[in-house]
Design an enzyme around this catalytic site. Structure first.
Site, short mmCIF file in Angstrom:
data_model
loop_
_atom_site.label_atom_id
_atom_site.label_comp_id
_atom_site.label_asym_id
_atom_site.label_seq_id
_atom_site.Cartn_x
_atom_site.Cartn_y
_atom_site.Cartn_z
N ARG A 1 8.52 -3.89 4.44
CA ARG A 1 9.05 -2.60 4.90
C ARG A 1 7.96 -1.53 4.92
NH1 ARG A 1 14.75 -2.15 6.03
NH2 ARG A 1 15.64 -4.16 5.43
N HIS B 1 5.84 -2.13 7.96
CA HIS B 1 6.58 -1.71 9.15
C HIS B 1 6.52 -0.20 9.32
CE1 HIS B 1 10.42 -0.78 11.35
NE2 HIS B 1 9.92 -1.71 12.14
N SER C 1 10.27 -7.30 15.07
CA SER C 1 9.26 -6.54 14.35
C SER C 1 8.96 -7.20 13.01
CB SER C 1 9.73 -5.10 14.14
OG SER C 1 9.82 -4.41 15.35
#
Length: 209
Positions: free
Chosen positions: A39, A42, A16
């Site tokens: 982050r 994501h 990912s």
């Protein structure tokens, strides 16, 4: 036929972030900012979010330093406070959300504002040197800025200002960016939200360990 899919959690995690780094335009970020921005992307599931993410210089380092010395994390919503991974916090930092405090509804009625905004008045004893995480309510971010107009109001160490929505969200973040009462990160426009805000907190906390 059974579905065939990746079942290795570590591989999912690794791939990912490799996908994000391959597809997102991260060149303008410092290494510390890039780690946080990845982050946030994501959490949103959205390559392209990085175009809307803005950090003031040194914001990530300021937030890391505050957490290392035990600063509390002040959250506008339970979705933010509950998403913070406690084991990543470097100093057993307090995570405070006053939205559901017993006095908040009456305070909101007296102030003629939302509970999200009124709850910030209960932050005052904790605000000095804190890390603020606003991911849900534009009214909370606007009220924080109003509080910080008062020179006697304690100053946070850093502000993660990423409320989401269609009414006031973009405007509240632009106001934070214009005023910059503390080092901050925003997601410009309507994007943002609790998950994106939590991702920023957890990324900063992990580096502060």
């Amino acid at each position: 036929m059974p579905y065939v899919y990746e079942t290795d959690g570590a591989a999912i995690y690794r791939d990912s972030f490799a996908t994000i780094r391959a597809e997102a335009d991260l060149a303008r970020f410092t290494p510390q900012e890039e780690r946080v921005a990845v982050r946030m992307i994501h959490a949103a599931g959205l390559v392209g979010l990085e175009a809307h993410v803005q950090f003031t210089p040194g914001m990530v380092l300021a937030a890391e330093a505050a957490l290392r010395v035990g600063a509390p994390i002040l959250c506008d919503a339970r979705m933010v406070s509950e998403g913070i991974t406690r084991k990543r916090l470097p100093a057993d930092n307090a995570v405070i959300c006053a939205l559901n405090a017993p006095e908040t509804p009456d305070l909101a009625a007296r102030m003629q504002t939302t509970r999200s905004a009124a709850a910030l008045e209960l932050w005052r004893p904790h605000l000095a040197g804190a890390v603020v995480a606003i991911g849900n309510a534009p009214t909370a971010l606007f009220h924080l800025l109003n509080m910080l107009e008062d020179p006697s109001c304690p100053r946070p160490a850093a502000i993660i200002g990423c409320p989401v929505g269609f009414i006031g969200a973009a405007e509240s973040k632009e106001a934070l960016w214009a005023d910059q009462p503390a080092p901050c990160v925003i997601v410009r426009g309507r994007l943002g939200g609790s998950a994106v805000t939590v991702a920023a907190v957890n990324a900063i906390a992990s580096a502060a360990e």
